[in-house]
Write a protein that holds these residues in place. Structure first.
Motif, PDB file in Angstrom:
ATOM      1  N   TYR A 311      14.664  97.597  32.733  1.00  0.00           N
ATOM      2  CA  TYR A 311      14.243  96.246  33.111  1.00  0.00           C
ATOM      3  C   TYR A 311      14.995  95.712  34.333  1.00  0.00           C
ATOM      4  O   TYR A 311      15.124  94.499  34.501  1.00  0.00           O
ATOM      5  N   ALA A 312      15.477  96.598  35.169  1.00  0.00           N
ATOM      6  CA  ALA A 312      16.187  96.152  36.378  1.00  0.00           C
ATOM      7  C   ALA A 312      15.270  95.278  37.235  1.00  0.00           C
ATOM      8  O   ALA A 312      14.122  95.629  37.508  1.00  0.00           O
ATOM      9  N   ASP A 327      15.170  83.328  28.709  1.00  0.00           N
ATOM     10  CA  ASP A 327      14.827  84.365  29.679  1.00  0.00           C
ATOM     11  C   ASP A 327      16.036  84.754  30.524  1.00  0.00           C
ATOM     12  O   ASP A 327      16.828  83.899  30.928  1.00  0.00           O
ATOM     13  N   TYR A 328      16.134  86.049  30.814  1.00  0.00           N
ATOM     14  CA  TYR A 328      17.173  86.586  31.688  1.00  0.00           C
ATOM     15  C   TYR A 328      16.520  87.592  32.640  1.00  0.00           C
ATOM     16  O   TYR A 328      15.519  88.229  32.296  1.00  0.00           O
ATOM     17  N   THR A 329      17.119  87.726  33.836  1.00  0.00           N
ATOM     18  CA  THR A 329      16.650  88.728  34.783  1.00  0.00           C
ATOM     19  C   THR A 329      17.810  89.662  35.103  1.00  0.00           C
ATOM     20  O   THR A 329      18.757  89.262  35.801  1.00  0.00           O
ATOM     21  N   PRO A 330      17.799  90.896  34.590  1.00  0.00           N
ATOM     22  CA  PRO A 330      18.875  91.841  34.904  1.00  0.00           C
ATOM     23  C   PRO A 330      18.941  92.126  36.400  1.00  0.00           C
ATOM     24  O   PRO A 330      17.944  92.017  37.122  1.00  0.00           O
ATOM     25  N   ASP A 331      20.115  92.522  36.869  1.00  0.00           N
ATOM     26  CA  ASP A 331      20.263  92.852  38.286  1.00  0.00           C
ATOM     27  C   ASP A 331      19.672  94.229  38.577  1.00  0.00           C
ATOM     28  O   ASP A 331      19.023  94.845  37.713  1.00  0.00           O
ATOM     29  N   GLY A 332      19.874  94.736  39.771  1.00  0.00           N
ATOM     30  CA  GLY A 332      19.279  95.999  40.172  1.00  0.00           C
ATOM     31  C   GLY A 332      19.723  97.191  39.344  1.00  0.00           C
ATOM     32  O   GLY A 332      19.054  98.231  39.339  1.00  0.00           O
TER      33      GLY A 332
END
Length: 451
Positions: A311-312, A327-332
Motif C-alpha cells: 500500500y505504498a 485513514d492513513y497514507t503510507p509513504d513510498g
C-alpha cells in the motif's frame, strides 16, 4: 517376454521400419536382443477403423464432472450433445466393453435442439445443463445409471449461461442465458415430474448482470446459512443468502474498490480474484472473505509503526478491536504510524467499504385504496447484535453513551433501538449504513406506518 522371447509377429504400415536389426526388446519381465531383419510391406485399405475423439485435431471437452464414482465429460466441439461417462470407479477408463452395468457409457442427449452442454452437476440425480434447458438422468437405489438404463429427461426451458452451476440448498442453481435470472432446479415430490426449474431471483433481477463466474457455499465459516456468489460482468458480486428451513431467500449486491473477476469456494471458505488500482497501477489480488475483518484487501499487523509495502503511497483505512482509527497514507516504502493506538494492539489496514442495507418497502394488504397514498414510518425499532455505531435512515446512533469508559474503544451493543424517521413517500424504505469500520449485525426490524 521372459529372458528368452518366442517369435513375435509384427504388422506395420508401408515402409515403416519396426525394429532395428540390433535393437533390444524390453518387457516387464526381462529383455532380449532382436535378431530379425527389417521388413517392409504394403498396408491394405481398411473400412473398419476407429479415431480418437479427444485430440488436437478434433478438440477436447469443455465440461467435466463427477457422479456416482464416474468421471464425466461433455461439450465436445464436434459432438456437443454427447455425454462421456467412465467405467465405474476407473476415472481414466472409457472402455465400452459389452455394456455391463459398470462399463463406460457414451451416449448423446438425443435432442436436436441441444447445441452446447454448459454444466454437469451431481446431486440426488445427475443434472446436465444445456443451451436448451436443464436435463436430469433418472436413477434410483435399485436402478443405477448404466448403458442400458440411461436416458435424459428435460426439466424446463431455462437455458444455462456461461457461469458454473452448483448444488446447494437442496437444489441446482445456475445463471441462465438472459443474464438477469438465477434459475433453481428443485424437487417437486411428484414421481412423474420429480424436478422443476423456477426463477430464484424474481424480485432481484436488477442485481443480476450477466454473471461470468459463480460459486456456492453450503456452509459459510461453519454457520448454517448457505450462499451463492455470482460475479457480474460489471465487476460487482450478487450474493444469494439462503436458509431453506426458515424460508429465507434474498439477494444483496457487494461492491468493492475494484472489480471482482472470479470466485470459488473451497470447503467453507470463499476466495475471489479482484482487479484493483493501487498507487496508479492495476494489480490482481487473490483474497479470502473473512467475517472477522472490517476492510477489503486487508493486511493485519501489530505495533504502531507498520510497513505495508503493498500500500505504498495509497490511502488505507485502519481499524482494530472495535475502534476505527481513520485513514492513513503510507509513504513510498509503506511506512506509517497509527495514532491513539492504546485502544488496540492488533490492527487491520485495507480498503474501506460502506455497508448499505436497504429493506424493501412494507407491503400493505387488504386495502388497495391506500396503495397510492404517501406513507411514513413514524417509529422504527431496530434489533442489532454486537454492533458498533450505525445509522437508520440517516440518523446515527452514538458510539459512547452515559457511563461508558472513554479511555476504551466504544462498546459493541446488543439491543433494540427505537429510531424516528422523517418524510413521506409512496414506497418508504428502511436503510442501514455505517461510516466506521465496526461490526454490524441486524437481526430484524419492526416499523409503525402512517398514511
Amino acid at each position: 517376454c521372459s529372458t528368452t522371447c518366442p517369435e513375435v509377429d509384427v504388422i506395420a504400415s508401408e515402409g515403416i521400419e519396426i525394429f532395428p536389426n540390433s535393437g533390444i526388446l524390453i518387457s516387464p519381465d526381462g529383455q532380449s536382443a532382436i535378431s530379425g531383419a527389417t521388413y517392409t510391406a504394403s498396408q491394405p485399405a481398411l473400412t473398419n477403423w476407429d479415431e480418437q475423439v479427444f485430440s488436437d485435431v478434433r478438440g477436447y471437452p469443455g465440461v467435466v464432472g463427477l457422479h456416482k464414482n464416474r468421471l464425466i465429460f461433455a461439450d465436445h466441439p464436434e459432438i456437443p450433445d454427447m455425454i462421456f461417462m467412465s467405467v465405474a470407479g476407473q476415472y481414466f477408463n472409457f472402455d465400452l466393453g459389452t455394456g455391463n452395468d459398470s462399463d463406460a457409457i457414451i451416449e448423446p442427449i438425443g435432442n436436436g435442439r441441444v447445441k452446447r452442454v454448459r454444466g454437469i452437476v451431481s446431486g440426488e440425480n445427475l443434472f446436465i445443463l444445456t443451451d436448451n434447458g436443464p436435463y436430469f438422468v433418472p436413477e434410483s437405489v435399485g436402478t443405477p445409471i448404466t448403458a442400458e438404463t440411461i436416458s435424459f429427461r428435460r426439466i424446463g426451458d431455462s437455458k444455462a449461461g456461461d457461469a458454473p452451476a452448483g448444488f446447494f440448498s437442496n437444489g441446482v442453481h445456475y445463471p441462465d442465458r438472459s443474464g438477469k435470472r438465477i434459475t433453481r432446479v428443485r424437487a417437486t415430490g411428484n414421481n412423474t415430474s420429480p424436478w422443476e426449474a423456477v426463477d430464484n431471483s424474481l424480485i432481484s433481477s436488477h442485481l443480476i448482470n450477466s454473471p461470468v463466474s459463480a460459486a456456492y457455499a453450503n456452509e459459510f465459516y461453519e454457520e448454517p446459512e448457505k450462499y451463492g456468489f455470482f460475479v457480474n460482468a460489471d465487476g460487482t458480486l450478487a450474493v444469494n443468502h439462503n436458509i431453506e428451513d426458515q424460508s429465507v431467500n434474498g439477494y444483496t449486491l457487494w461492491e468493492t474498490d475494484g472489480l471482482y473477476k472470479s470466485v470459488c469456494v473451497l470447503d467453507n471458505e470463499v476466495f475471489v480474484c479482484v482487479e484493483r488500482e493501487i498507487d496508479s497501477s492495476t494489480i490482481y489480488t487473490l483474497e479470502k472473505f473473512d467475517p472477522d475483518l472490517r476492510v477489503d484487501c486487508a493486511k493485519t499487523f501489530t505495533g504502531t509503526t507498520p510497513t505495508i509495502a503493498d500500500y505504498a503511497n495509497h490511502p488505507v483505512r485502519v481499524t482494530g478491536s472495535t475502534y476505527d482509527f481513520g485513514d492513513y497514507t503510507p509513504d513510498g516504502s509503506g511506512n506509517f504510524e497509527v495514532e491513539t493506538a492504546s485502544y488496540s494492539s492488533n490492527f487491520e489496514a485495507g480498503l474501506f467499504y460502506a455497508p448499505d442495507v436497504k429493506y424493501l418497502p412494507y407491503e400493505i394488504v387488504g386495502d388497495e385504496s391506500i396503495a397510492g397514498l404517501k406513507k411514513k414510518y413514524t417509529k422504527i425499532w431496530a434489533r442489532v447484535k454486537d454492533s458498533g455505531r450505525y445509522s437508520v435512515n440517516g440518523r446515527f446512533t452514538t458510539a459512547y453513551r452515559g457511563g461508558d469508559d472513554l479511555t476504551q474503544p466504544p462498546p459493541l451493543r446488543t439491543e433494540q433501538k427505537r429510531v424516528s424517521s422523517l418524510g413521506r413517500s409512496l414506497d418508504p424504505t428502511i436503510d442501514f449504513s455505517q461510516e466506521d469500520c465496526v461490526p454490524l449485525t441486524v437481526l430484524g426490524v419492526t416499523a409503525e406506518v402512517s398514511f
